[in-house]
Design a protein around this motif. Sequence first.
Motif, mmCIF file in Angstrom:
data_model
loop_
_atom_site.group_PDB
_atom_site.id
_atom_site.type_symbol
_atom_site.label_atom_id
_atom_site.label_comp_id
_atom_site.label_asym_id
_atom_site.label_seq_id
_atom_site.Cartn_x
_atom_site.Cartn_y
_atom_site.Cartn_z
ATOM 1 N N UNK A 246 93.891 6.641 70.626
ATOM 2 C CA UNK A 246 93.714 6.186 71.896
ATOM 3 C C UNK A 246 92.115 5.650 72.164
ATOM 4 N N UNK A 247 92.025 4.934 73.173
ATOM 5 C CA UNK A 247 90.729 4.509 73.628
ATOM 6 C C UNK A 247 90.575 4.992 75.143
ATOM 7 N N UNK A 248 89.469 5.792 75.216
ATOM 8 C CA UNK A 248 89.263 6.375 76.654
ATOM 9 C C UNK A 248 87.836 5.994 77.118
ATOM 10 N N UNK A 249 87.778 5.034 77.981
ATOM 11 C CA UNK A 249 86.687 4.448 78.644
ATOM 12 C C UNK A 249 86.283 4.963 80.049
ATOM 13 N N UNK A 250 84.718 5.365 80.192
ATOM 14 C CA UNK A 250 84.369 5.499 81.445
ATOM 15 C C UNK A 250 84.891 6.708 82.080
ATOM 16 N N UNK A 251 84.723 7.990 81.872
ATOM 17 C CA UNK A 251 85.090 9.294 82.687
ATOM 18 C C UNK A 251 84.063 10.055 83.539
#
Length: 445
Positions: A386-391
């Motif tokens: 998965x791609x996780x962006x801006x947390x």
Amino acid sequence: MRIFLTIIVFVLKAVSLCAGYLDTSDSHFLRKDLQKDFGMVDDGGARDQTKKLQRAIDRISESGGGRLYLPKGTYSFANVFLKSNVHLRIAADTVIRPYWPEGGRTVVFHLDSREGKRPGPMSARINIENVSIRGVGGSFIIDYSNRPYDKEEGIRAIVCRKVKNFMISDVLIKDSWTRFAAIVFAPDMVAVADEDSIYKPTDGLVRNCSATDSNSENGLVQMHAGERIHFEGLAAVGGGVTLRLETSAGGHRGGIYDITAKDIYCEDGMSAVLLGPHTAQNGVVEIDGVLAKGCAFAVQMGAGFVKRELQRDPSYKPGVFSVGTVVRNIHAEYGENAPLPIKHLGLVRTECLGDYRLDKRDRSTRHVRGPSVGIVFDGTRDSWTPAIETISCEGFEYARNIVVEKEIQRVRLEKLLEGYPLLDELRQAESPRLKPKAPPLPQKF
């Protein structure tokens, strides 16, 4: 030139993914009032009015389609099947108390073709098209909060199956820890007779929908199958998952493709978003805007795998979400009333274990409640990427952005909880969780 072409491709892709539903309700000029024209009565939900509503839907569809308006009131009905070109508009604050005899299971609205027994393996049910259920002037309410959990019973507010070009909008589901998610998307298991027929929900829009007090294992939306569907403005408060993209049913007919979502909210629940492929070979999912307040996590991601009973069949492979799947703009706020499966207590810092207690509503003793654990839980085991962006987060003292399951060791539950009040609660409740198979060791941050 290369930059220009890239921008054009991106824009076209965004339009195709988000614009699955085409509103056709204004193209049908027939307008009917369910009280004045079909005899439905605001009787406080005292009598089952399913036959009146179904008769109205059938007649409108046979006449070429149109709108049905349900004035504000309290009504009882269930197992209502929409038909092609029928748009049901329900006044804001209208309450639907499902007709649900004790000991059984029911569905309030079916977005599916109406059949009794399923036909033979080489036939197919005709799908319905161009339908909607929407609140007018605000949300209407489906209320089954007076029914406690019973493992022999179950209810779903809306089930979508063989439907194309549909919308569900402005509905609040009041639950009370019952079985099943409120809005379910599933495949039809009957063979498709021709290439024009569909077997899963296709081209849809779901917006401004919410649920309260759902079972922690379920929640507002559960997707097993679907294509080109956009979700926006979804919320769940008090338990479960808001948008559960866990494609665990349907075998080779399961799977989701070109799914987009925006502004997904969860409070005091398991998580706002969950992605779990099981054996489904899913397409791309794009989610933008996740807010979790007092939840165990904001986002959970599970692994692809093949169940033991299917492992001899070479056609089944561990499931995935396609490259390009992304969840961006995730924000989590710490709370102390988050539900958590007992098997995941090993994710909790040792000094926080004393703050957990049994969830009194969960008669199966599978869940506890206590402090939020983290922001993103990665249980993919490298089966997909998965791609996780801006947390971002607030209120967490120790939280890591991403907690990874594969880094955690295991230990017996009794040893993990030794000296903590929760162990005494589990013993008093005679929890089946107290057995040799145990959860992971606490994560060291």
